[in-house]
Write a protein that holds these residues in place. Structure first.
Motif, mmCIF file in Angstrom:
data_model
loop_
_atom_site.group_PDB
_atom_site.id
_atom_site.type_symbol
_atom_site.label_atom_id
_atom_site.label_comp_id
_atom_site.label_asym_id
_atom_site.label_seq_id
_atom_site.Cartn_x
_atom_site.Cartn_y
_atom_site.Cartn_z
ATOM 1 N N PHE A 151 47.134 42.898 28.302
ATOM 2 C CA PHE A 151 45.901 43.782 29.598
ATOM 3 C C PHE A 151 46.559 43.280 31.064
ATOM 4 N N MET A 152 45.615 43.740 32.052
ATOM 5 C CA MET A 152 46.404 43.994 33.497
ATOM 6 C C MET A 152 44.891 43.869 34.031
ATOM 7 N N SER A 153 44.179 43.393 34.848
ATOM 8 C CA SER A 153 42.970 42.862 36.095
ATOM 9 C C SER A 153 43.517 43.492 36.671
ATOM 10 N N LEU A 154 42.323 44.028 37.758
ATOM 11 C CA LEU A 154 43.161 45.006 38.695
ATOM 12 C C LEU A 154 41.355 44.884 39.680
ATOM 13 N N HIS A 155 41.847 44.863 41.235
ATOM 14 C CA HIS A 155 40.237 45.186 42.068
ATOM 15 C C HIS A 155 40.184 46.761 42.157
ATOM 16 N N VAL A 156 39.307 46.927 41.975
ATOM 17 C CA VAL A 156 39.179 49.495 42.157
ATOM 18 C C VAL A 156 37.874 49.300 42.774
ATOM 19 N N ASP A 157 38.304 48.087 44.038
ATOM 20 C CA ASP A 157 36.829 48.771 45.111
ATOM 21 C C ASP A 157 35.660 48.300 45.236
ATOM 22 N N SER A 158 34.774 49.033 46.112
ATOM 23 C CA SER A 158 33.912 48.061 45.870
ATOM 24 C C SER A 158 32.497 50.201 45.105
ATOM 25 N N PRO A 159 31.652 49.197 43.887
ATOM 26 C CA PRO A 159 31.318 50.539 43.822
ATOM 27 C C PRO A 159 29.529 51.269 44.526
ATOM 28 N N HIS A 160 29.653 50.251 44.967
ATOM 29 C CA HIS A 160 28.679 50.394 46.094
ATOM 30 C C HIS A 160 28.767 51.126 47.338
ATOM 31 N N PHE A 161 29.929 50.737 48.425
ATOM 32 C CA PHE A 161 29.866 51.029 49.773
ATOM 33 C C PHE A 161 31.036 51.561 49.479
ATOM 34 N N GLN A 162 31.953 51.881 48.583
ATOM 35 C CA GLN A 162 32.882 53.385 48.214
ATOM 36 C C GLN A 162 32.894 53.995 47.057
ATOM 37 N N PRO A 163 31.308 54.463 46.363
ATOM 38 C CA PRO A 163 31.458 55.052 44.820
ATOM 39 C C PRO A 163 32.730 56.276 44.755
ATOM 40 N N ALA A 164 33.357 57.341 46.162
ATOM 41 C CA ALA A 164 34.289 58.460 45.074
ATOM 42 C C ALA A 164 35.548 57.314 45.103
#
Length: 126
Positions: free
Chosen positions: A24-37
């Motif tokens: 498995f690889m875990s990573l952050h994918v930005d803020s769905p609230h502040f940067q939904p696109a």
């Protein structure tokens, strides 16, 4: 910015090639609230490269709250791990004093509020 190459399909393809079977690889994918696109774009790029993409989230107060994460795999599902196995693994690794993560939180990380589930169903925003 300078981290842009870490969020494109070429990088994810390289990660996929290097990820061991069953890994498995875990990573952050930005803020769905502040940067939904942007969040949608990253999830779409991950889905284009990995058979298993499992969005999850954590609260990161220094980043303003809800922060998107993803766990990716060649198809294995991180949600399938049973609570006793998770707890045994945490203990075996000497990680019992973690501040946030435990066997109960593992399942909770994958629960999606309605607005986030809907955001994940929208096609890539760009």
């Amino acid at each position: 910015g300078a981290a842009q190459p870490l969020f494109d399909r070429a990088f994810y393809a390289a990660c996929r090639r290097r990820l061991a079977p069953g890994g498995f690889m875990s990573l952050h994918v930005d803020s769905p609230h502040f940067q939904p696109a942007r969040y949608q774009q990253i999830i779409a790029a991950l889905r284009a490269e990995f058979p298993g993409v499992f969005p999850c989230w954590v609260s990161v107060p220094i980043y303003g709250g809800l922060w998107g994460m993803a766990i990716v795999s060649h198809g294995d599902d991180p949600r399938a791990q049973e609570k006793p196995w998770l707890q045994q693994r945490i203990t075996a690794l000497g990680l019992a004093d973690l501040h946030f993560y435990n066997a109960d939180m593992h399942s909770a990380l994958f629960a999606q509020p309605n607005w986030l589930a809907q955001l994940l169903q929208v096609p890539d925003a760009g």
